[in-house]
Design an enzyme around this catalytic site. Structure first.
Site, mmCIF file in Angstrom:
data_model
loop_
_atom_site.group_PDB
_atom_site.id
_atom_site.type_symbol
_atom_site.label_atom_id
_atom_site.label_comp_id
_atom_site.label_asym_id
_atom_site.label_seq_id
_atom_site.Cartn_x
_atom_site.Cartn_y
_atom_site.Cartn_z
ATOM 1 N N LYS A 10 0.821 -1.219 0.000
ATOM 2 C CA LYS A 10 0.000 0.000 0.000
ATOM 3 C C LYS A 10 0.851 1.263 0.000
ATOM 4 C CE LYS A 10 -1.073 -0.265 4.997
ATOM 5 N NZ LYS A 10 -0.472 -1.607 5.228
ATOM 6 N N ASN B 155 -1.366 7.065 6.523
ATOM 7 C CA ASN B 155 -0.357 6.287 7.239
ATOM 8 C C ASN B 155 1.057 6.682 6.813
ATOM 9 O OD1 ASN B 155 -0.343 4.314 9.249
ATOM 10 N ND2 ASN B 155 0.198 2.699 7.819
ATOM 11 N N HIS C 263 -1.231 -8.648 11.455
ATOM 12 C CA HIS C 263 -1.779 -8.010 12.670
ATOM 13 C C HIS C 263 -2.825 -8.885 13.355
ATOM 14 C CE1 HIS C 263 0.294 -4.374 11.502
ATOM 15 N NE2 HIS C 263 -0.392 -4.305 10.370
#
Length: 443
Positions: A113, A136, A182
């Site tokens: 990403k 981010n 995650h």
């Protein structure tokens, strides 16, 4: 006037505090960790009250709305207390999006990403668009909404940020892939993480461009979560089926073709990232002439397959941003030379079997760098002729250099978080580059 509390005083938190104050609200920022001096100074300059090193629950629960840092887990005591009170709890992305009329390209995915976001931003900026980069990556989205006047934003969005987005509705939404990551944050349930990623599409309208990897098995399985009325653009490796079709030698778009051999980023995963970025840019109105003109000048982010030295014909690669197993899979798949792999750190519920074939075919030696290498040793220790472990970066690189021959690659691609030995993945990558320079200088 509302009472707005910011939880977390990093780049996004301080930006959200400034934006909330500018909207006329009473603002209080709370950070359980040590708030950086520069952020303390900025908050004081704007007369925004804050606390550092603690969360005063009584004051926090007086809020009408709370803007939360993506780093604070849902299962934390503070979040549970907020939920019990029924206080609105949102991300900086959700909050800042309320106050801009700019068009938004939002990009998420387990891997790639950042590359996709940077390339999309590059194509828009070089084509003359008035565009900001946030999410981010880069500066706070909220702060840019406050201080800038962009027509477009390209946002890299993590699952943690999406978890607290409810009305956020990008004009162009991109999902590059979904692989297990995650899982410690998602109760070790892959399905929970999948649903988090698909939130990028949750408010998509008929005019929304939804761009995604159509061959991804997970995306195929959950494709019904993308509203049917949207403008769907699929990226495919199967000929003739997608808005972008990736073949062995080229990427085929409706407007033209990109030769993979001359592309600025290499490997199958980067062909995917490139396809997504080009589809996003052209959906935003960038012409094919501008795409082909500016694509060759793109430079990827640091710490992602970053060449960082050569010694006796041995090449060093810094891939510190590879914090999950799939990122390492892509990294190994990008080279056809023998690799000495430096791997390890804080395991996030990784399953290493996906790497077995590539490790067997490409890895001539593995060095585990971490405080606890038990899981890696159990999986790879008996199958590799050259296997070592250490908690010292210099020792890891020195060992790799002992094993290396001319034409080999020494690559840091950890598959794990960095917090056992380093501040973050950037610190890990920077120390790797500095140590490589130190050990190879003059040799």
């Amino acid at each position: 006037m509302a009472q707005i509390v910011i939880l977390g005083g990093g780049e996004s938190g301080v930006g959200a505090a400034l934006l909330a104050q500018a909207q006329g609200h009473q603002v209080f920022l709370s950070d359980q960790g040590e708030l950086k001096a520069a952020y303390q100074s900025e908050l004081s300059q704007h007369q925004i009250p804050f606390e550092s090193g603690q969360h005063t629950l009584e004051r926090i629960l007086q809020a009408d709305e709370i803007i939360i840092s993506p780093g604070i887990p849902e299962k934390s005591a503070i979040v549970q207390a907020i939920k019990q009170q029924g206080i609105s709890l949102v991300s900086e992305i959700e909050y800042a999006a309320r106050y801009t009329n700019a068009k938004i390209i939002a990009i998420t995915g387990s891997n790639g990403k950042t590359t996709t976001t940077l390339l999309t931003y590059h194509l828009l900026k070089e084509a003359g668009y008035n565009v900001g980069l946030a999410g981010n990556i880069g500066q706070s989205f909220a702060k840019q909404v406050l201080e800038k006047s962009f027509d477009w934003y390209v946002l890299e969005i993590s699952s943690f940020q999406l978890d607290r987005c409810f009305h956020f509705a990008p004009d162009i939404a991109v999902l590059v892939n979904i692989t297990p990551d995650h899982l410690d944050r998602y109760e070790y349930k892959f399905e929970n993480y999948i649903h988090s990623k698909f939130r990028i599409f949750q408010n998509a309208q008929a005019s929304t461009n939804c761009i995604y990897w159509g061959d991804d098995e997970v995306i195929q399985q959950y494709q019904s979560l993308i509203p049917a009325k949207t403008q769907k653009q699929e990226i495919r490796f199967a000929p003739g089926k997608g808005s972008a079709t990736i073949t062995e030698k080229e990427i085929i778009f409706e407007a033209g073709k990109i030769q993979r051999a001359s592309a600025p980023i290499q490997g199958p995963h980067n062909a995917m990232n490139m396809s997504a970025a080009i589809l996003a840019a052209t959906a935003a109105g960038v012409t094919w002439a501008d795409v082909t003109k500016h694509l060759p000048t793109f430079q990827n982010a640091p710490h992602r397959l970053e060449p960082c030295g050569e010694w006796n014909g041995v090449h060093f690669i810094n891939d510190s941003k590879a914090t999950n197993v799939d990122a390492v899979y892509y990294a190994l798949n990008s080279f056809n030379k023998p690799i000495i792999l430096i791997i390890g750190g804080v395991d996030k519920g990784n399953e290493y079997a996906v790497l077995d074939t590539l490790v067997k075919d490409k890895v001539k030696g593995m060095i585990c760098l971490g405080t606890d290498n038990t899981k890696l040793e159990k999986h790879f220790g008996q199958t590799l002729e050259r296997f070592a472990q250490t908690d010292q970066l210099e020792t890891a690189i020195s060992q790799a250099m002992e094993w290396a021959n001319e034409g080999d690659i020494i690559m840091l691609s950890p598959a794990c978080a960095s917090f056992d030995l380093f501040k973050n993945y950037e610190d890990r990558g920077d120390q790797f580059k500095a140590t490589v320079k130190k050990l190879t200088h003059g040799k």
